[in-house]
Design an enzyme around this catalytic site. Structure first.
Site, short mmCIF file in Angstrom:
data_model
loop_
_atom_site.label_atom_id
_atom_site.label_comp_id
_atom_site.label_asym_id
_atom_site.label_seq_id
_atom_site.Cartn_x
_atom_site.Cartn_y
_atom_site.Cartn_z
N SER A 86 -7.65 1.52 8.64
CA SER A 86 -7.14 -0.03 8.79
C SER A 86 -7.00 -0.10 10.31
O SER A 86 -6.87 0.93 11.10
CB SER A 86 -5.94 -0.32 8.04
OG SER A 86 -5.58 -1.58 8.55
N TYR A 138 2.88 1.06 5.06
CA TYR A 138 1.42 0.95 5.10
C TYR A 138 0.83 1.23 6.41
O TYR A 138 -0.31 1.98 6.62
CB TYR A 138 1.24 -0.47 4.65
CG TYR A 138 -0.17 -0.71 4.83
CD1 TYR A 138 -1.19 -0.26 3.72
CD2 TYR A 138 -1.03 -1.41 5.96
CE1 TYR A 138 -2.67 -0.31 3.61
CE2 TYR A 138 -2.40 -1.60 5.68
CZ TYR A 138 -3.13 -1.25 4.91
OH TYR A 138 -4.57 -1.20 4.84
N1 LIG Z 1 -7.89 -6.27 2.73
C1 LIG Z 1 -7.58 -5.65 3.96
O1 LIG Z 1 -7.14 -6.89 4.68
C2 LIG Z 1 -7.88 -4.46 4.26
C3 LIG Z 1 -7.67 -4.21 5.65
C4 LIG Z 1 -7.82 -3.14 6.19
C5 LIG Z 1 -7.89 -1.95 5.26
N2 LIG Z 1 -8.09 -2.11 4.13
C6 LIG Z 1 -8.05 -1.05 3.04
O2 LIG Z 1 -9.24 -1.06 2.13
C7 LIG Z 1 -9.08 -0.44 1.11
C8 LIG Z 1 -9.40 -1.37 -0.17
O3 LIG Z 1 -8.60 -2.43 -0.16
P1 LIG Z 1 -9.08 -3.77 -0.65
O4 LIG Z 1 -8.79 -4.63 0.41
O5 LIG Z 1 -10.50 -3.60 -0.89
O6 LIG Z 1 -7.96 -4.16 -1.67
P2 LIG Z 1 -8.00 -4.48 -3.31
O7 LIG Z 1 -9.01 -5.56 -3.61
O8 LIG Z 1 -6.71 -4.59 -3.79
O9 LIG Z 1 -8.75 -3.33 -3.82
C9 LIG Z 1 -7.88 -1.77 -3.89
C10 LIG Z 1 -8.64 -0.81 -4.84
O10 LIG Z 1 -7.99 0.44 -4.84
C11 LIG Z 1 -7.71 0.90 -6.15
N3 LIG Z 1 -6.50 1.57 -6.19
C12 LIG Z 1 -5.24 1.26 -5.80
N4 LIG Z 1 -4.29 1.96 -6.24
C13 LIG Z 1 -5.07 2.83 -6.90
C14 LIG Z 1 -4.74 4.21 -7.56
N5 LIG Z 1 -3.20 4.62 -7.83
N6 LIG Z 1 -5.52 4.78 -8.23
C15 LIG Z 1 -7.04 4.76 -8.10
N7 LIG Z 1 -7.45 3.52 -7.48
C16 LIG Z 1 -6.39 2.70 -6.95
C17 LIG Z 1 -7.76 -0.52 -7.09
O11 LIG Z 1 -8.25 -0.43 -8.22
P3 LIG Z 1 -7.12 -0.42 -9.47
O12 LIG Z 1 -6.17 -1.33 -9.36
O13 LIG Z 1 -8.15 -0.74 -10.59
O14 LIG Z 1 -6.93 1.11 -9.83
C18 LIG Z 1 -8.81 -1.48 -6.24
O15 LIG Z 1 -10.09 -0.90 -6.72
C19 LIG Z 1 -7.49 -0.02 0.85
O16 LIG Z 1 -7.55 1.32 1.55
C20 LIG Z 1 -7.00 -0.69 2.06
O17 LIG Z 1 -5.48 -0.50 2.69
C21 LIG Z 1 -7.85 -3.35 3.58
#
Ligand SMILES: NC(=O)c1ccc[n+]([C@@H]2O[C@H](COP(=O)([O-])OP(=O)(O)OC[C@H]3O[C@@H](n4cnc5c(N)ncnc54)[C@H](OP(=O)(O)O)[C@@H]3O)[C@@H](O)[C@H]2O)c1
Length: 251
Positions: free
Chosen positions: A131, A145
């Site tokens: 991130s 985080y």
């Molecule tokens: N959104 C942002 O602004 C942003 C910015 C920078 C980086 N990121 C990173 O991008 C990545 C994806 O996030 P997103 O934004 O797409 O959020 P999201 O829509 O909440 O998706 C998160 C995914 O991670 C899975 N997950 C969470 N905990 C888990 C566990 N214990 N075991 C297996 N799967 C798990 C969830 O699936 P289940 O709940 O079905 O398990 C879901 O598929 C993350 O690493 C996040 O830190 C996000």
């Protein structure tokens, strides 16, 4: 061609799965919510295997690897992760330990296990989702985080250099998005007050950057610019600015 994507039930991971399937990759999709993965599978045109796993558990990370290790996997995307919002003295310890296990330990374990196989075959791609938080010197009001994403970025950069020194064909890189419109906010109990990219834009940029073998991929013009100028700004100024930005995220 097979790609394994963790956190494929929502957001960036889900869109990466769609893109890779359109490129002809068979997929192994991992997350906890089976019905979400089934729904995604029904919309994709290549072979999809669903594996439900809670990656915050070391044993489930290892069983995931054991289940798939004999398949000829070309791409591993360590994307599963979540955030916790709030001042450190108030946030819940158990939720943060879950965060550390998911955002750090699972990425560490899966990277190590798959990298060994990829090195033996001298091929394969590993994309670790960090991130912009990982680029910053720290993240007041989301301290755990930000620290977790710094770990992912620094681990990945270190391994990138090791692979470079041995002239390996194996690629590893880190995707460092700024704010993205996904379920992330809801899960971290915060709301974004800044313009967000769509998860599809970020997923596209991530896959493209990976195939171009970029060590650090920053989607979006604004984030790219910030990632370059932060190196010249004193840490206390960045930490203060981050605090002010995070303060506005309170629901
Ligand atoms: N959104 C942002 O602004 C942003 C910015 C920078 C980086 N990121 C990173 O991008 C990545 C994806 O996030 P997103 O934004 O797409 O959020 P999201 O829509 O909440 O998706 C998160 C995914 O991670 C899975 N997950 C969470 N905990 C888990 C566990 N214990 N075991 C297996 N799967 C798990 C969830 O699936 P289940 O709940 O079905 O398990 C879901 O598929 C993350 O690493 C996040 O830190 C996000």
């Amino acid at each position: 061609m097979i790609a394994l994507v963790t956190g494929a039930s929502s957001g960036i991971g889900k869109d990466m799965a769609k893109i890779l399937s359109n490129m002809g990759y068979d997929l192994i999709l991992v997350a906890r919510r089976k019905e979400r993965l089934e729904e995604l599978k029904s919309k994709l045109n290549t072979n999809v295997e669903i594996i439900c796993a809670d990656l915050s558990k070391k044993e489930e990370c290892i069983s995931l690897y054991e289940l798939v290790k004999d398949k000829d996997i070309n791409i591993l995307i360590n994307n599963a992760g979540f955030g916790v919002y709030g001042p450190f003295h108030k946030t819940d310890l158990n939720t943060e330990l879950q965060l550390i296990k998911t955002n750090i330990c699972a990425v560490h374990i899966l990277t190590k296990l798959f990298l060994k196989d990829f090195r033996n075959k001298n091929k394969g791609y590993i994309l670790n989702v960090s991130s912009m938080a990982g680029i910053m010197p720290g993240g007041p009001l989301m301290a755990t985080y930000y620290a977790s994403k710094a770990y992912v970025l620094n681990l990945t950069r270190g391994i990138y250099q090791e692979l470079k020194h041995e002239n390996s064909n194996v690629y590893i890189g880190a995707l460092c998005p700024g704010p993205v419109n996904t379920e992330f906010n809801k899960v971290s109990h915060a709301h974004f007050n800044v313009k967000s990219l769509s998860s599809m834009e970020v997923a596209r940029c991530g896959i493209k950057g990976m195939l171009q073998r970029n060590p650090v991929i920053v989607p979006g013009k604004n984030s790219k610019l910030i990632s370059k100028i932060v190196k010249f700004i004193p840490n206390n100024v960045l930490l203060n600015a981050t605090f002010k930005l995070q303060e506005k995220k309170q629901i």
